[in-house]
Design a protein around this motif. Structure first.
Motif, PDB file in Angstrom:
ATOM      1  N   THR A  73       0.815  -1.037   0.022  1.00 14.92           N
ATOM      2  CA  THR A  73      -0.078  -0.052   0.055  1.00 14.92           C
ATOM      3  C   THR A  73       1.016   1.201  -0.068  1.00 14.92           C
ATOM      4  O   THR A  73       1.975   1.209   0.698  1.00 14.92           O
ATOM      5  CB  THR A  73      -0.993   0.074   1.299  1.00 14.92           C
ATOM      6  N   PHE A  74       0.449   2.257  -0.793  1.00 14.10           N
ATOM      7  CA  PHE A  74       1.137   3.443  -0.966  1.00 14.10           C
ATOM      8  C   PHE A  74       0.728   4.410  -0.105  1.00 14.10           C
ATOM      9  O   PHE A  74      -0.624   4.815   0.051  1.00 14.10           O
ATOM     10  CB  PHE A  74       1.063   4.113  -2.453  1.00 14.10           C
ATOM     11  N   PRO A  75       1.176   5.305   0.820  1.00 13.45           N
ATOM     12  CA  PRO A  75       2.688   5.049   1.148  1.00 13.45           C
ATOM     13  C   PRO A  75       3.021   4.335   2.168  1.00 13.45           C
ATOM     14  O   PRO A  75       4.334   3.876   2.401  1.00 13.45           O
ATOM     15  CB  PRO A  75       3.023   6.605   1.281  1.00 13.45           C
ATOM     16  N   ASP A  76       2.229   3.972   3.071  1.00  8.35           N
ATOM     17  CA  ASP A  76       2.389   3.416   4.281  1.00  8.35           C
ATOM     18  C   ASP A  76       3.402   1.831   4.262  1.00  8.35           C
ATOM     19  O   ASP A  76       3.991   1.763   5.108  1.00  8.35           O
ATOM     20  CB  ASP A  76       1.179   3.089   4.998  1.00  8.35           C
ATOM     21  N   GLY A  77       2.843   1.167   3.238  1.00 10.06           N
ATOM     22  CA  GLY A  77       3.466  -0.079   3.076  1.00 10.06           C
ATOM     23  C   GLY A  77       4.808   0.045   2.663  1.00 10.06           C
ATOM     24  O   GLY A  77       5.683  -0.927   2.720  1.00 10.06           O
ATOM     25  N   LEU A  78       5.375   1.262   2.181  1.00  5.01           N
ATOM     26  CA  LEU A  78       6.768   1.488   1.715  1.00  5.01           C
ATOM     27  C   LEU A  78       7.680   1.974   2.771  1.00  5.01           C
ATOM     28  O   LEU A  78       9.028   2.338   2.231  1.00  5.01           O
ATOM     29  CB  LEU A  78       6.718   2.341   0.475  1.00  5.01           C
ATOM     30  N   TRP A  79       7.116   2.200   4.094  1.00  5.76           N
ATOM     31  CA  TRP A  79       8.264   2.667   5.025  1.00  5.76           C
ATOM     32  C   TRP A  79       8.002   2.114   6.268  1.00  5.76           C
ATOM     33  O   TRP A  79       6.932   1.279   6.495  1.00  5.76           O
ATOM     34  CB  TRP A  79       7.768   4.006   5.271  1.00  5.76           C
ATOM     35  N   PRO A  80       8.897   1.931   7.068  1.00  4.58           N
ATOM     36  CA  PRO A  80       8.899   0.950   8.240  1.00  4.58           C
ATOM     37  C   PRO A  80       8.107   1.720   9.257  1.00  4.58           C
ATOM     38  O   PRO A  80       7.953   2.945   9.103  1.00  4.58           O
ATOM     39  CB  PRO A  80      10.375   1.084   8.874  1.00  4.58           C
ATOM     40  N   GLU A  81       7.604   1.374  10.245  1.00  6.14           N
ATOM     41  CA  GLU A  81       6.529   1.859  11.517  1.00  6.14           C
ATOM     42  C   GLU A  81       7.691   2.513  12.278  1.00  6.14           C
ATOM     43  O   GLU A  81       7.283   3.075  13.122  1.00  6.14           O
ATOM     44  CB  GLU A  81       5.924   0.713  12.018  1.00  6.14           C
TER      45      GLU A  81
END
Length: 158
Positions: A73-81
């Motif tokens: 999912t863009f953008p959340d799935g492309l960055w660590p938590e």
């Protein structure tokens, strides 16, 4: 330019050749305590950039060869938590996955049976050449950010 010359040029770029900084150089000797450190006015940490580069490179590779691939999912799935890697092992796993996926894209481009200019059947006009160049461009952009961030953290010397 011959097809082999084009292939060789793309392989050179994927391998970190030319004006691009290598991934290895960008992360070399980065103290573990700084992997999650923030710099005022800079939105990401070194960990976040490394993770983002790895997941995006993997996504592009998988799109290039797997018609059933579903992108994060863009953008959340492309960055660590998290700002920092949860462990030394997590950091090492990201590096290993980055290098593994980079090598797999190199192998795909190097394969003489790969038509670099043919549209990817499950895409909407993309080619392997375009996807390989996208990896080179995306990585170069974020490698520059890593250097800038490391300078701000006092962890980069020219």
């Amino acid at each position: 330019m011959s097809e082999q010359a084009l292939r060789d040029h793309v392989l050179y770029q994927l391998g970190g050749g030319g004006a691009h900084l290598s991934f290895e150089d960008a992360i070399a000797d980065l103290p573990s305590k700084l992997r999650g450190a923030k710099v005022d006015g800079v939105p990401h940490t070194c960990w976040q950039l490394v993770y983002h580069m790895r997941i995006c490179q993997w996504d592009i590779l998988e799109f290039s060869r797997n018609p059933k691939h579903v992108s994060p999912t863009f953008p959340d799935g492309l960055w660590p938590e998290t700002d920092a890697p949860p462990s030394e092992a997590a950091w090492e796993q990201e590096l290993e996955a980055f290098w593994n996926d980079a090598q797999q894209m190199i192998d795909l481009v190097a394969d003489p049976s790969t038509d670099l200019l043919a549209p990817i059947p499950h895409g909407d006009g993309q080619t392997i050449l375009r996807e390989a160049i996208l990896i080179v461009d995306h990585n170069a952009y974020h490698l520059g950010q890593l250097v800038f961030l490391r300078r701000g953290l006092g962890a980069w010397s020219d």
